[in-house]
Design an enzyme around this catalytic site. Structure first.
Site, PDB file in Angstrom:
ATOM      1  N   CYS A  11      -1.628  -8.543  -8.545  1.00 25.22           N
ATOM      2  CA  CYS A  11      -0.827  -8.024  -7.198  1.00 25.22           C
ATOM      3  C   CYS A  11       0.149  -7.079  -7.640  1.00 25.22           C
ATOM      4  O   CYS A  11       1.079  -7.345  -8.333  1.00 25.22           O
ATOM      5  CB  CYS A  11      -0.546  -9.208  -6.398  1.00 25.22           C
TER       6      CYS A  11
ATOM      7  N   CYS B 143       3.632  -8.775  -6.686  1.00 29.30           N
ATOM      8  CA  CYS B 143       4.019  -9.584  -7.803  1.00 29.30           C
ATOM      9  C   CYS B 143       4.452  -9.229  -8.841  1.00 29.30           C
ATOM     10  O   CYS B 143       5.358  -9.738  -9.546  1.00 29.30           O
ATOM     11  CB  CYS B 143       2.700 -10.702  -7.784  1.00 29.30           C
TER      12      CYS B 143
ATOM     13  N   ASP C 271      11.339   1.748  -0.960  1.00 26.64           N
ATOM     14  CA  ASP C 271      10.198   2.510  -1.070  1.00 26.64           C
ATOM     15  C   ASP C 271      10.046   3.690  -2.129  1.00 26.64           C
ATOM     16  O   ASP C 271      10.990   4.469  -2.031  1.00 26.64           O
ATOM     17  CB  ASP C 271       9.656   2.746   0.253  1.00 26.64           C
TER      18      ASP C 271
ATOM     19  N   ASN D  10       2.319  -4.169   8.550  1.00 25.19           N
ATOM     20  CA  ASN D  10       1.059  -3.578   8.691  1.00 25.19           C
ATOM     21  C   ASN D  10      -0.094  -4.851   8.336  1.00 25.19           C
ATOM     22  O   ASN D  10       0.262  -5.447   7.208  1.00 25.19           O
ATOM     23  CB  ASN D  10       0.680  -2.450   7.800  1.00 25.19           C
TER      24      ASN D  10
ATOM     25  N   THR E 124      -1.833  -1.544   2.647  1.00 25.96           N
ATOM     26  CA  THR E 124      -2.689  -0.992   1.471  1.00 25.96           C
ATOM     27  C   THR E 124      -2.212  -1.866   0.138  1.00 25.96           C
ATOM     28  O   THR E 124      -2.781  -1.525  -0.683  1.00 25.96           O
ATOM     29  CB  THR E 124      -2.061   0.438   1.256  1.00 25.96           C
TER      30      THR E 124
ATOM     31  N   HIS F   3      -0.225  -8.223  -0.122  1.00 22.48           N
ATOM     32  CA  HIS F   3       0.915  -8.958  -0.428  1.00 22.48           C
ATOM     33  C   HIS F   3       1.642  -8.823   1.040  1.00 22.48           C
ATOM     34  O   HIS F   3       2.345  -7.342   1.059  1.00 22.48           O
ATOM     35  CB  HIS F   3       1.741  -8.569  -1.644  1.00 22.48           C
TER      36      HIS F   3
ATOM     37  N   HIS G 268       4.143  -8.060   3.409  1.00 23.44           N
ATOM     38  CA  HIS G 268       5.578  -7.155   3.325  1.00 23.44           C
ATOM     39  C   HIS G 268       6.031  -6.339   4.507  1.00 23.44           C
ATOM     40  O   HIS G 268       5.107  -6.174   5.490  1.00 23.44           O
ATOM     41  CB  HIS G 268       5.485  -6.051   2.109  1.00 23.44           C
TER      42      HIS G 268
END
Length: 114
Positions: A4, A7, A30, A87, A95, A98, A100
């Site tokens: 991930c 992660c 981001d 999302n 996308t 995990h 978020h």
């Protein structure tokens, strides 16, 4: 989860610009910001998506929503406002599998999202 992306960021295996961290939450800038402030906030426990939230892991989501107004105040955009985005699933635009949340601020946002 060992493959991930988030992660790996949480564990320091992939570099990020950390904005906040505690026992439950990790927040970072981001890499492709859509606003002057664009922070990704993730639970430190792997939860694949909003569909996986349950009584055992909902504490992580609670902690995320406790930290959002603190970040907004600390970074100075609490008064003008901000957007929190999640999302869920492929058709929802997720996308990275995990859970978020995107915290965006520093400009006016229209509706529909954009």
């Amino acid at each position: 989860m060992k493959d991930c992306l988030f992660c790996k960021i949480i564990n320091g295996k992939i570099p990020s610009t950390k904005v906040y961290e505690d026992d439950y939450v990790f927040a970072f800038n981001d890499i492709e910001p859509q606003a002057p402030y664009h922070i990704v906030i993730v639970p430190k426990h792997h939860i694949s998506s909003a569909n996986e939230i349950n009584a055992e892991n909902s504490i992580y989501i609670s902690k995320i929503f406790e930290i959002i107004p603190k970040l907004a105040k600390d970074l100075g955009f609490d008064q003008n406002g901000y957007r929190v985005i999640n999302n869920c699933g492929k058709d929802g635009g997720q996308t990275v599998n995990h859970l978020h949340f995107h915290l965006t601020a520093g400009r006016q946002f229209g509706w529909p999202a954009g």
